[in-house]
Write a protein that holds these residues in place. Structure first.
Motif, PDB file in Angstrom:
ATOM      1  N   LYS A 458       0.973  -1.232  -0.366  1.00  9.72           N
ATOM      2  CA  LYS A 458       0.301  -0.031   0.042  1.00  9.72           C
ATOM      3  C   LYS A 458       1.098   1.375  -0.117  1.00  9.72           C
ATOM      4  O   LYS A 458       0.622   2.233  -0.263  1.00  9.72           O
ATOM      5  N   LYS A 459       1.984   1.469  -0.131  1.00  8.85           N
ATOM      6  CA  LYS A 459       3.277   2.555   0.247  1.00  8.85           C
ATOM      7  C   LYS A 459       3.785   2.705  -1.646  1.00  8.85           C
ATOM      8  O   LYS A 459       3.400   3.948  -1.130  1.00  8.85           O
ATOM      9  N   LEU A 460       2.561   1.794  -2.074  1.00 11.98           N
ATOM     10  CA  LEU A 460       2.975   2.137  -3.582  1.00 11.98           C
ATOM     11  C   LEU A 460       1.970   3.149  -4.022  1.00 11.98           C
ATOM     12  O   LEU A 460       1.475   3.708  -4.811  1.00 11.98           O
ATOM     13  N   LEU A 461       0.723   3.311  -2.571  1.00  8.94           N
ATOM     14  CA  LEU A 461      -0.315   4.377  -3.303  1.00  8.94           C
ATOM     15  C   LEU A 461      -0.012   5.722  -3.026  1.00  8.94           C
ATOM     16  O   LEU A 461      -0.633   7.108  -3.587  1.00  8.94           O
ATOM     17  N   GLU A 462       0.354   5.669  -1.738  1.00 11.12           N
ATOM     18  CA  GLU A 462       0.972   6.805  -1.043  1.00 11.12           C
ATOM     19  C   GLU A 462       1.301   8.530  -2.043  1.00 11.12           C
ATOM     20  O   GLU A 462       1.373   9.439  -1.948  1.00 11.12           O
ATOM     21  N   PRO A 463       2.166   8.312  -3.249  1.00 10.47           N
ATOM     22  CA  PRO A 463       2.709   9.187  -4.014  1.00 10.47           C
ATOM     23  C   PRO A 463       1.564   9.368  -5.106  1.00 10.47           C
ATOM     24  O   PRO A 463       1.776  10.707  -5.218  1.00 10.47           O
ATOM     25  N   HIS A 464       0.613   8.830  -4.566  1.00 12.86           N
ATOM     26  CA  HIS A 464      -0.611   9.757  -5.744  1.00 12.86           C
ATOM     27  C   HIS A 464      -1.609   9.796  -4.516  1.00 12.86           C
ATOM     28  O   HIS A 464      -3.163   9.802  -5.094  1.00 12.86           O
ATOM     29  N   ASP A 465      -0.948   9.576  -3.628  1.00 12.27           N
ATOM     30  CA  ASP A 465      -2.585  10.910  -2.807  1.00 12.27           C
ATOM     31  C   ASP A 465      -3.637   9.668  -1.805  1.00 12.27           C
ATOM     32  O   ASP A 465      -4.155  10.411  -1.522  1.00 12.27           O
ATOM     33  N   ALA A 466      -3.105   9.124  -2.087  1.00 13.37           N
ATOM     34  CA  ALA A 466      -3.939   7.497  -2.163  1.00 13.37           C
ATOM     35  C   ALA A 466      -4.115   6.429  -0.939  1.00 13.37           C
ATOM     36  O   ALA A 466      -2.177   6.819  -0.514  1.00 13.37           O
ATOM     37  N   LEU A 467      -5.012   6.165  -0.195  1.00  9.66           N
ATOM     38  CA  LEU A 467      -4.917   5.828   0.823  1.00  9.66           C
ATOM     39  C   LEU A 467      -5.974   4.360   1.228  1.00  9.66           C
ATOM     40  O   LEU A 467      -6.982   4.223   0.923  1.00  9.66           O
ATOM     41  N   LEU A 468      -5.573   3.273   1.575  1.00  7.33           N
ATOM     42  CA  LEU A 468      -6.304   2.036   1.705  1.00  7.33           C
ATOM     43  C   LEU A 468      -7.111   1.779   2.948  1.00  7.33           C
ATOM     44  O   LEU A 468      -5.918   1.736   4.295  1.00  7.33           O
ATOM     45  N   VAL A 469      -8.389   1.926   2.726  1.00  3.52           N
ATOM     46  CA  VAL A 469      -8.421   1.727   3.623  1.00  3.52           C
ATOM     47  C   VAL A 469      -8.931   0.364   4.239  1.00  3.52           C
ATOM     48  O   VAL A 469     -10.052   0.385   6.170  1.00  3.52           O
ATOM     49  N   GLU A 470      -9.494  -0.332   3.702  1.00  5.30           N
ATOM     50  CA  GLU A 470      -9.817  -1.359   4.274  1.00  5.30           C
ATOM     51  C   GLU A 470      -9.542  -2.796   3.204  1.00  5.30           C
ATOM     52  O   GLU A 470      -9.665  -2.286   2.520  1.00  5.30           O
ATOM     53  N   PHE A 547     -17.545  -1.227   2.393  1.00  4.49           N
ATOM     54  CA  PHE A 547     -17.335  -2.468   3.560  1.00  4.49           C
ATOM     55  C   PHE A 547     -17.995  -1.697   4.517  1.00  4.49           C
ATOM     56  O   PHE A 547     -18.734  -2.555   5.809  1.00  4.49           O
ATOM     57  N   ASP A 548     -18.471  -0.684   5.184  1.00  2.00           N
ATOM     58  CA  ASP A 548     -19.573  -0.360   5.835  1.00  2.00           C
ATOM     59  C   ASP A 548     -21.443  -1.241   5.197  1.00  2.00           C
ATOM     60  O   ASP A 548     -21.441  -2.139   5.789  1.00  2.00           O
ATOM     61  N   ALA A 549     -20.956  -1.753   3.627  1.00  2.00           N
ATOM     62  CA  ALA A 549     -22.635  -2.638   3.394  1.00  2.00           C
ATOM     63  C   ALA A 549     -21.960  -4.176   3.919  1.00  2.00           C
ATOM     64  O   ALA A 549     -22.237  -4.946   4.132  1.00  2.00           O
ATOM     65  N   LEU A 550     -20.893  -3.821   3.807  1.00  2.00           N
ATOM     66  CA  LEU A 550     -20.295  -5.683   3.969  1.00  2.00           C
ATOM     67  C   LEU A 550     -20.413  -5.591   5.605  1.00  2.00           C
ATOM     68  O   LEU A 550     -21.039  -6.415   6.218  1.00  2.00           O
ATOM     69  N   MET A 551     -20.624  -5.090   6.909  1.00  2.00           N
ATOM     70  CA  MET A 551     -20.581  -5.129   7.713  1.00  2.00           C
ATOM     71  C   MET A 551     -21.949  -4.657   8.102  1.00  2.00           C
ATOM     72  O   MET A 551     -22.341  -5.955   8.956  1.00  2.00           O
ATOM     73  N   ASP A 552     -22.148  -4.518   7.965  1.00  2.00           N
ATOM     74  CA  ASP A 552     -24.157  -4.038   7.677  1.00  2.00           C
ATOM     75  C   ASP A 552     -24.699  -5.199   7.286  1.00  2.00           C
ATOM     76  O   ASP A 552     -25.431  -6.349   7.854  1.00  2.00           O
ATOM     77  N   PHE A 553     -24.202  -6.614   6.260  1.00  2.00           N
ATOM     78  CA  PHE A 553     -24.213  -7.558   5.757  1.00  2.00           C
ATOM     79  C   PHE A 553     -24.421  -8.801   7.088  1.00  2.00           C
ATOM     80  O   PHE A 553     -25.384  -9.589   7.516  1.00  2.00           O
ATOM     81  N   PHE A 554     -22.990  -8.165   8.033  1.00  2.00           N
ATOM     82  CA  PHE A 554     -23.418  -9.291   9.072  1.00  2.00           C
ATOM     83  C   PHE A 554     -23.747  -9.391   9.998  1.00  2.00           C
ATOM     84  O   PHE A 554     -23.666 -10.451  10.528  1.00  2.00           O
ATOM     85  N   ILE A 555     -23.613  -7.834   9.855  1.00  2.00           N
ATOM     86  CA  ILE A 555     -24.757  -7.579  11.837  1.00  2.00           C
ATOM     87  C   ILE A 555     -26.097  -8.397  10.743  1.00  2.00           C
ATOM     88  O   ILE A 555     -26.383  -8.497  12.285  1.00  2.00           O
ATOM     89  N   GLY A 556     -26.080  -8.114  10.009  1.00  2.00           N
ATOM     90  CA  GLY A 556     -27.796  -9.347   9.558  1.00  2.00           C
ATOM     91  C   GLY A 556     -27.617 -10.615  10.043  1.00  2.00           C
ATOM     92  O   GLY A 556     -29.035 -11.128  10.009  1.00  2.00           O
ATOM     93  N   GLN A 557     -26.495 -11.044   9.740  1.00  2.00           N
ATOM     94  CA  GLN A 557     -26.548 -12.302   9.846  1.00  2.00           C
ATOM     95  C   GLN A 557     -26.361 -12.448  11.382  1.00  2.00           C
ATOM     96  O   GLN A 557     -25.679 -14.004  12.170  1.00  2.00           O
ATOM     97  N   GLY A 558     -26.166 -11.891  12.107  1.00  2.00           N
ATOM     98  CA  GLY A 558     -26.062 -11.595  13.567  1.00  2.00           C
ATOM     99  C   GLY A 558     -24.563 -11.909  14.735  1.00  2.00           C
ATOM    100  O   GLY A 558     -24.273 -11.487  15.668  1.00  2.00           O
ATOM    101  N   ALA A 559     -23.872 -10.634  13.495  1.00  2.00           N
ATOM    102  CA  ALA A 559     -22.816  -9.948  14.361  1.00  2.00           C
ATOM    103  C   ALA A 559     -22.839  -8.756  15.472  1.00  2.00           C
ATOM    104  O   ALA A 559     -24.087  -8.548  15.390  1.00  2.00           O
TER     105      ALA A 559
END
Length: 597
Positions: A458-470, A547-559
């Motif tokens: 992910k360091k390769l993203l930094e010169p492009h002002d990009a950030l891996l968030v998840e 990844f917010d949607a993914l979290m909603d999915f797993f919460i809906g499954q019982g997490a």
């Protein structure tokens, strides 16, 4: 509680830590004897010890187990049989695991005294913190806590997460209202079953009290970032509520409406304008320090897979707020505390408290390496276990616990490394979960190696002002050979970044792919470059919010929203379908990684 009483309470807590750790070996032997005296006549222990309560016979005859070995006993209690199957105390509830680390939620028996032990650990946190950050009694904490609607077992026992259990207990609701327990969130908002309404009310309360907030946090870093994302989408509505003094009509929970009527005591257009001015900035870099200018740190779990969120937390705080990880705990038991809470997140180590349970360890390796291919379900000879005070500095271990509630020599599944000692008690760095791996052929990639390889790429993203968030991953075996798939969500100010039509961005993705592969282990690179049993690694970039949607999915499954951790390896077909529906760009490694026989 006045200042002198608060000071004495803190002194007594620190003194207790010293007392426990100075005699860690004696405390551990006493704890095991107490467990055997309490539970020696249970069906489970009687099966292995023939009625004996002798410590040496326990160590000789009681086997090391995983959940599958004890789940039948637990299910029988859940169905209505006596608690005496595993414990001499009445099982008062079943605690559910998060359901994201090991698939289906596991039920853990819990007894009333367990809440006392958890409260004991919570009561140590502020005395420890106060040594390093003075003046925390001069303001409020904006800690975002959530519950999950509980279920019942067939015999009527509550089945809920460990955090829901605590927040619903008298230990939390009837806690001493001292300056260290002054939260911005009303209890009614924390106890709201609707996580969206709870989040709205808790953030609204935090904004109303913004100039009094000294501490920010949530249980996990992922939950805190989810709150920031929620704030980005809803700050306009929140400002309207503050400006008018009236709660948004979409908040329908009666308890929430009641408690928030006191928070929104009167219209405050000046405060609304201040917040609106801050939130309307194009960039949200440093937003936390702007909204809560007196905040001194962010408290959340940032170890293990949660380390992925450190760059995002630093982005939103502009690196000005220390990230504090205070304790080490699970549904099975609370284990220990961080005695140096302001250390770098990479250096976080937990001192295990010898009065929590009886600790043992499976030795995994030394000198910076551990056995990647350890069998989570494999049999472990009793003579291979190491006790708490006999672990060696620098060595890797898997944690094994024996609890008052009826788990005996139970493998937690965490890999720990000994980084030091506090008196006689060892201090451990959390490395990863044993059972989180990617595998196509002979390759076995664990969570730590995946994290390291992605951290490098992910360091390769930094010169492009990009950030891996998840991120998460998937072993795609739908084609031959199979290959690793990584799903990345990337934060960038330009909406066209990584657009499939941008040749430069596509090449950047390819570089990231090969960078990940170059950092993976020898066996993986051999399978790729020599055996050709693993295909080129693929990165799929997903849309913002996936990844917010993914979290909603797993919460809906019982997490639980409190205990949710993004799974680092996806095995659910429905979750994969969700991820794939949000892919906006993808690329494969352009060549084989380097491999030398």
């Amino acid at each position: 509680m006045d200042g002198k009483k608060l000071e004495y309470k803190g002194w007594a807590a620190l003194k207790e830590i010293e007392k426990l750790t100075e005699k860690a070996d004696e405390v551990q032997e006493t704890i095991l004897k107490e467990i055997l005296m309490q539970n020696g006549e249970t069906e489970y222990l009687s099966k292995h010890m023939k009625g004996s309560k002798d410590v040496e016979k326990f160590k000789l005859h009681v086997p090391v187990i995983t959940y599958k070995d004890v789940c039948n006993y637990i299910q029988r209690i859940a169905n209505g049989e006596s608690s005496s199957l595993v414990t001499g105390r009445r099982v008062t509830e079943m605690l559910c695991s998060s359901g994201t680390s090991a698939g289906e939620p596991k039920l853990m028996p819990s007894i009333a005294e367990d809440l006392d032990r958890r409260t004991f650990v919570y009561n140590l946190i502020m005395p420890i913190m106060n040594q390093y950050v003075p003046g925390l009694d001069e303001g409020k904490a904006m800690f975002l806590y959530f519950i999950k609607a509980e279920m019942s077992t067939p015999c009527g026992l509550p089945a809920r997460t460990v955090l829901t259990s605590y927040y619903k207990s008298k230990h939390f609701k009837c806690r001493t209202r001292d300056a260290f327990n002054d939260f911005t969130s009303p209890d009614q908002a924390i106890l709201c079953k609707d996580s969206n309404q709870s989040m709205y009310c808790q953030l609204l309360s935090g904004l109303v009290h913004r100039l009094q907030v000294l501490r920010l946090g949530a249980v996990f870093a992922s939950a805190f970032l989810r709150a920031i994302s929620f704030l980005e989408r809803n700050w306009g509505r929140l400002c309207n509520d503050i400006r008018s003094g009236v709660l948004d009509p979409t908040i329908t929970d009666p308890e929430c409406r009641s408690c928030m009527s006191m928070v929104l005591a009167s219209p405050n257009p000046c405060l609304a304008d201040e917040i609106e001015d801050i939130c309307s900035h194009t960039s949200w870099k440093g937003i936390l320090c702007q909204l809560w200018p007196r905040a001194k740190y962010i408290e959340a779990v940032v170890t293990g897979s949660m380390a992925q969120y450190i760059p995002a937390l630093e982005y939103y705080s502009e690196g000005k707020l220390p990230l504090v990880c205070t304790m080490y705990a699970s549904s099975e038991c609370y284990f220990g505390v961080n005695l140096k809470p302001l250390c770098d997140p990479a250096d976080v180590a937990f001192t295990l408290l010898p009065n929590m349970c009886y600790f043992e360890f499976i030795h995994l390796g030394d000198n910076g390496t551990w056995l990647v291919n350890i069998d989570e379900e494999g049999e472990v000879p009793n003579d291979k276990l190491v006790n708490l005070v006999s672990v060696r500095l620098g060595s890797y271990y898997e944690l094994v616990v024996t609890t008052f509630a009826g788990l005996y020599r139970y493998r937690i599944g965490d890999v720990l490394r000994v980084t030091g000692f506090h008196n006689k008690a060892p201090q451990f760095q959390f490395i990863c979960r044993i059972n989180v791996v990617l595998s196509i052929d002979n390759d076995k990639t664990n969570e730590e190696d995946l994290q390291k390889s992605i951290t490098s790429a992910k360091k390769l993203l930094e010169p492009h002002d990009a950030l891996l968030v998840e991120y998460t991953s998937y072993a795609d075996t739908s084609s031959v050979p199979g290959h690793y798939v990584l799903y990345w969500e990337i934060l960038h100010d330009s909406s066209s970044f990584l657009d499939s039509s941008a040749e430069l961005d596509f090449k950047l993705l390819q570089e990231c792919c090969i960078s990940v592969e170059e950092e993976l282990d020898y066996v993986y690179r051999r399978c790729r470059a020599h055996d050709k049993s693993v295909g080129p690694l693929e990165i799929r970039v997903v849309e913002s919010g996936t990844f917010d949607a993914l979290m909603d999915f797993f919460i809906g499954q019982g997490a639980s929203i409190n205990q949710y951790k993004t799974p680092r390896c996806i095995k659910s077909n429905a979750a994969l379908k969700l991820l794939n529906s949000h892919v906006k760009a993808s690329a494969f490694s352009p060549r084989d990684p380097a491999w030398i026989p």
